[in-house]
Design an enzyme around this catalytic site. Structure first.
Site, PDB file in Angstrom:
ATOM      1  N   ASP A  24       0.875  -1.169   0.000  1.00 23.08           N
ATOM      2  CA  ASP A  24       0.000   0.000   0.000  1.00 23.08           C
ATOM      3  C   ASP A  24       0.913   1.219   0.000  1.00 23.08           C
ATOM      4  O   ASP A  24       1.440   1.615   1.039  1.00 23.08           O
ATOM      5  CB  ASP A  24      -0.900  -0.024   1.242  1.00 23.08           C
ATOM      6  CG  ASP A  24      -1.779   1.213   1.358  1.00 23.08           C
ATOM      7  OD1 ASP A  24      -1.768   2.051   0.419  1.00 23.08           O
ATOM      8  OD2 ASP A  24      -2.473   1.357   2.383  1.00 23.08           O
ATOM      9  N   GLU A 185      -6.957   0.813  -4.800  1.00 20.01           N
ATOM     10  CA  GLU A 185      -6.997   0.672  -3.345  1.00 20.01           C
ATOM     11  C   GLU A 185      -8.351   0.178  -2.816  1.00 20.01           C
ATOM     12  O   GLU A 185      -8.392  -0.738  -1.983  1.00 20.01           O
ATOM     13  CB  GLU A 185      -6.606   2.005  -2.696  1.00 20.01           C
ATOM     14  CG  GLU A 185      -5.129   2.344  -2.905  1.00 20.01           C
ATOM     15  CD  GLU A 185      -4.802   3.800  -2.643  1.00 20.01           C
ATOM     16  OE1 GLU A 185      -5.734   4.561  -2.278  1.00 20.01           O
ATOM     17  OE2 GLU A 185      -3.638   4.184  -2.821  1.00 20.01           O
TER      18      GLU A 185
END
Length: 625
Positions: A24, A185
């Site tokens: 991430d 995401e």
């Protein structure tokens, strides 16, 4: 002799699996996760911290410093400390200037393409800084797992455009990290929750990260994820909640500006205050540590919520648009992603909007990395194919410029990717031997209101009459949302192609506005397209008549007939420069009817010429054959 048999792409050893990670790459913090023993887990550093601040400092002679140590240097060396660098990925100097000035960065002069920052260690691009962050995460993974990783899934905001996605892949390449896939995401969060809870139905993923806000509506059914729609705001995130506190503080204590170090320190204090107010009723801000003589201020939760209410409402507007795009009225579950979703006002607003409490079983800071790790584990071959089918979508339509400055959409927004779409086009003028292909992105009807992605030319088209050539243009969007376009003339096989190298200079606000303006200008765009199409029809008729009159007008028409046609043609030319669609259409039809007799005479002439010197017996013989 015994043969050792294994599934293609999988290890032949029963307990050996390939090492893959999910990353991430966040605006404020970044994380790395992997799957071990069938469970996804976020990896920690030597200090047992799972989040790596997305900060790189270039003040020392020994090289870049990454993470918490770099963050500590931000107030002393603001120009040498790159914070929230993700906001600059894929952006040019012109549109990034305001954000750079606010963050007290020095931009390099004479840059072409992506912006670069002036540091004590030389000019540094956002790609280079991101590569340092990715390298630090890869190092953490190697140290924890005891081996090199064979691939990584890196997450990006759903609203990242081609330039920003390509910049992310370039950063991974620079860090020596093999990219299995870029994953949106919100989709990564859905992967994490879908496999943990085996839920079915429609899910909203509300992702309020440090620098961006994303909302995705997904349908889950028996392990299949389908993204129905995506939306959001790339200029809105947790940083903006912090900035609201900073603005409030400056209104209270000083009217003068701060130098770079003070700004960084105050911004950090605001972030810590925001986090504290998620569990406390008030927080003390020791401003004297940042602004000499300023004393301290008390910020309570009610004041804080009043400050950030506008930003929270902006996220709900984006949610409403996304639901409309997805064609659903309600959702079965809501997933929260991003540290700023811990703010009580955000959770209350989301619950009130979707009419159901959001899921918070997985840490909102970790959920994206966990989902990326699960996807990486599948892509590297550790799980049988079919465990998870992930269908992602493109956020903005892709198309071509056609005559009249119109956009012909080839791949509509929210189309599932990877995807290949093709459409046939033809030439506009007689004898045309080349075709200019202009690729655009956006939701508007006119090229002038869309974003230009790339241009290339198809040459070698055999000269034919207008409309005879068959040119097939193919758009191919890969799983990372990157675009390849090919143009092929079908009769000759001549072909030309381009891998889109996106232009820079488009701000995050402009990217979001492209979608918003398509709704607010819908009627205006419809009228503009009708006008452009009618003008094009008029132009085609006028060009055809001009050529016909030049060739046969003197022979087949009387002077009066020629004059009458020329008068109508001149009237149509003058009218076509105006805005009256109905009048242009009416006069175009009138001119078409007025020229029908001339067209019939030209056809008769062509037939007579074709039959000249041919006997009736020869015609009968050809007919019988």
């Amino acid at each position: 002799m015994l043969l050792q048999i294994a599934e293609p792409g999988q290890s032949p050893l029963p307990h050996q699996s390939k090492l893959a990670v999910g990353i991430d790459l966040g605006t404020t913090n970044s994380l790395v996760a992997t799957v071990r023993g069938g469970r996804a887990e976020v990896l920690v550093d030597e200090a047992a911290q799972f989040m790596l601040p997305s900060v790189v400092n270039y003040s020392g002679a020994e090289g870049p410093v990454v993470g918490a140590a770099a963050l500590e240097l931000a107030s002393q060396h603001p120009a040498d400390t790159l914070v929230s660098v993700k906001r600059f990925m894929g952006r040019g100097r012109v549109d990034a200037g305001k954000d750079a000035e606010r963050a007290h960065y020095r931009l390099a002069d004479g840059d072409e393409g992506m912006v670069s920052f002036v540091t004590s260690q030389g000019n540094v691009s956002p790609v280079q800084a991101s590569a340092e962050i990715l390298g630090a995460l890869a190092g953490r993974a190697r140290q924890t797992l005891g081996a090199d990783v064979e691939g990584a899934v890196i997450t990006v905001p759903a609203y990242f455009d081609d330039a920003q996605r390509q910049a992310t892949k370039d950063a991974a390449t620079l860090a020596g990290l093999p990219v299995l896939r870029l994953l949106n995401e919100p989709t990564a969060a859905a992967v994490a929750y879908g496999l943990d809870s085996q839920e079915e139905g429609v899910i909203a993923v509300y992702d309020l990260g440090g620098g961006t806000f994303d909302i995705s509506i997904l349908r889950l059914h028996r392990g299949v994820f389908e993204v129905l729609a995506t939306g959001g705001d790339t200029a809105l995130g947790g940083d903006d909640l912090d900035a609201a506190i900073v603005s409030w503080v400056l209104e209270q204590v000083t009217g003068s500006g701060l130098h770079g170090g003070q700004y960084r320190a105050l911004h950090r204090m605001a972030r810590e205050a925001k986090e504290t107010l998620s569990g406390a009723a008030s927080v003390e801000l020791p401003l004297v540590e940042v602004i000499p003589g300023a004393g301290s201020l008390t910020l309570d939760r009610e004041q804080f919520e009043a400050l950030v209410q506008p930003q929270v409402k902006r996220t709900l507007r984006a949610c409403r648009r996304c639901l409309r795009d997805a064609g659903v009225d309600a959702v079965d579950e809501v997933v929260l992603v991003g540290g700023s979703t811990r703010v009580p006002l955000v959770r209350e607003a989301v619950e009130g909007f979707f009419q159901r409490p959001p899921l918070v079983d997985i840490d909102p800071d970790r959920v994206v990395a966990i989902g990326a790790a699960i996807q990486a584990d599948i892509l590297v071959g550790n799980r049988p194919e079919g465990d998870l089918l992930l269908l992602d979508v493109i956020p903005l339509s892709l198309g071509l410029e056609t005559m009249g400055g119109l956009v012909e959409k080839i791949v509509p927004r929210n189309t599932t990717i990877p995807v290949t779409r093709a459409q046939e086009f033809t030439t506009f003028k007689d004898g045309q031997t080349a075709l200019a292909v202009h690729i655009v992105q956006g939701e508007r009807e006119l090229v002038a209101d869309s974003r230009s992605l790339a241009r290339f030319e198809l040459r070698g088209i055999p000269p034919m009459v207008a409309g005879a050539a068959r040119i097939r243009v193919t758009f191919q969007v890969d799983a990372d949302g990157l675009l390849n376009v090919t143009a092929r003339e079908e009769t000759t096989g001549v072909e030309s192609a381009v891998t889109v190298k996106p232009s820079f200079g488009l701000s995050d606000e402009q990217i979001t506005d492209m979608l918003q303006s398509s709704f607010s200008h819908a009627e205006e765009d419809k009228s503009a397209r009708q006008l452009a199409e009618q003008r094009l029809d008029a132009e085609q008729l006028l060009q055809g008549l001009e050529a016909a009159l030049a060739a046969d007008g003197g022979e087949l028409l009387s002077e009066a007939e020629c004059q009458a046609l020329h008068q109508k043609m001149q009237a149509l030319r003058e009218l076509a420069s105006g805005e009256d669609v109905a009048a242009i259409r009416t006069l175009t039809e009138e001119l078409g009817r007025a020229s029908e007799a001339f067209a019939a005479r030209r056809m008769d002439k062509s037939i007579r010429q074709a039959l000249a010197g041919v006997s009736l017996e020869e015609l009968d013989q050809e007919a019988s054959e």
